[in-house]
Design a protein around this motif. Structure first.
Motif, mmCIF file in Angstrom:
data_model
loop_
_atom_site.group_PDB
_atom_site.id
_atom_site.type_symbol
_atom_site.label_atom_id
_atom_site.label_comp_id
_atom_site.label_asym_id
_atom_site.label_seq_id
_atom_site.Cartn_x
_atom_site.Cartn_y
_atom_site.Cartn_z
ATOM 1 N N GLU A 100 -3.421 2.227 4.725
ATOM 2 C CA GLU A 100 -4.666 2.428 4.035
ATOM 3 C C GLU A 100 -4.688 4.072 3.591
ATOM 4 O OE1 GLU A 100 -9.641 2.201 4.958
ATOM 5 O OE2 GLU A 100 -8.258 1.376 6.110
ATOM 6 N N ILE A 101 -4.016 5.057 4.437
ATOM 7 C CA ILE A 101 -4.157 6.462 4.442
ATOM 8 C C ILE A 101 -3.230 6.627 2.902
ATOM 9 C CG2 ILE A 101 -3.429 8.668 5.115
ATOM 10 C CD1 ILE A 101 -4.086 7.665 7.957
ATOM 11 N N ILE A 102 -1.998 5.938 2.763
ATOM 12 C CA ILE A 102 -1.158 6.204 1.733
ATOM 13 C C ILE A 102 -1.848 5.835 0.639
ATOM 14 C CG2 ILE A 102 0.915 5.558 0.770
ATOM 15 C CD1 ILE A 102 2.487 6.025 3.318
ATOM 16 N N GLY A 103 -2.484 4.370 0.588
ATOM 17 C CA GLY A 103 -3.114 4.013 -0.629
ATOM 18 C C GLY A 103 -4.210 4.875 -1.080
ATOM 19 N N LYS A 104 -4.906 5.616 -0.364
ATOM 20 C CA LYS A 104 -5.811 6.298 -0.903
ATOM 21 C C LYS A 104 -5.333 7.880 -1.450
ATOM 22 C CE LYS A 104 -9.804 4.773 2.236
ATOM 23 N NZ LYS A 104 -10.669 5.034 3.415
ATOM 24 N N ARG A 105 -4.232 8.221 -0.874
ATOM 25 C CA ARG A 105 -3.595 9.701 -1.141
ATOM 26 C C ARG A 105 -2.865 9.511 -2.249
ATOM 27 N NH1 ARG A 105 -3.402 13.983 2.749
ATOM 28 N NH2 ARG A 105 -4.943 13.927 4.271
ATOM 29 N N LYS A 106 -1.786 8.541 -2.000
ATOM 30 C CA LYS A 106 -0.645 8.338 -2.943
ATOM 31 C C LYS A 106 -0.226 7.203 -3.108
ATOM 32 C CE LYS A 106 2.217 11.331 -5.175
ATOM 33 N NZ LYS A 106 1.833 12.584 -5.965
ATOM 34 N N PRO A 107 -0.882 6.235 -4.023
ATOM 35 C CA PRO A 107 -0.666 4.764 -3.930
ATOM 36 C C PRO A 107 0.752 4.521 -4.394
ATOM 37 C CG PRO A 107 -2.747 5.059 -5.100
ATOM 38 C CD PRO A 107 -1.956 6.530 -4.586
#
Length: 208
Positions: A178-185
């Motif tokens: 989820e963190i990666i999806g928000k920051r750098k999909p």
């Protein structure tokens, strides 16, 4: 001897006592072992006016997992690392002046004291899989700069969680995804490849 040469010459004499070898072409010091490398290198200001140390660790087990998971996408990198200014209480004290011989000698003294009082423990602690798991995964997502940037830190976090048999691994996978999806999909594909590799090649974990 130039100021730069003097600085590294004096550091070499001191750090070799702790097992470091000076690589002159790269202006860095490396201590090698079967499990990986400890590295001390420096950000250098123009005209060699100031320097700032970086502490870096290459953990072979971690990098081998990344390489197998990503294949040709893998880029050789450090596993853990941070600039001195992020590791000490007063960031302004991280910069060492090297504009004259007197300051160079004082800076070398400071760097050796930093290694003895902090760096040695940093290397030992942050090359330990279980300790990395604790640092990164007790409060997942709170510490995203153990490996210089959030994405490399997240990759590191899920690897050490898997290797150390974290009891809530599936939950961690979802949190970090989820963190990666928000920051750098665009990095999700690489993340998923790493997760799939870990689950396929380390099936004994109690997570799934």
């Amino acid at each position: 001897m130039t100021r730069k040469e003097l600085f590294f010459h004096l550091l070499e004499k001191e750090l070799k006592e702790y097992g470091f070898k000076y690589l002159k072409s790269k202006n860095k010091f490396v201590k090698r072992s079967n499990s990986g490398d400890y590295i001390i290198d420096f950000n250098i200001w123009p005209s060699f006016i100031q320097v700032e140390a970086n502490l870096k660790i290459v953990i072979k087990q971690i990098e081998d997992i990344k390489k197998k998971a990503w294949g040709k996408e893998y880029i050789k990198n450090i596993s853990v690392g941070r600039q001195k200014s992020y590791l000490i209480e007063n960031p302004e004290e991280a910069i060492s002046w090297t504009d004259n011989e007197s300051n160079i000698r004082y800076s070398v003294k400071k760097e050796i004291e930093f290694y003895i009082n902090y760096g040695k423990q940093y290397f030992e602690e942050r090359s330990n899989i279980s300790k990395l798991n604790q640092i990164l995964n007790i409060n997942p997502g709170n510490e995203l700069y153990v490996a210089y940037n959030p994405y490399q830190t997240i990759y590191l976090a899920i690897i050490v969680a898997k290797l150390d048999n974290h009891p809530k691994l599936l939950e961690l996978y979802n949190i970090y995804r989820e963190i990666i999806g928000k920051r750098k999909p665009s990095f999700l594909g690489k993340y998923d490849k790493l997760v799939n590799h870990l689950e396929s090649h380390y099936p004994d974990s109690p997570s799934l």
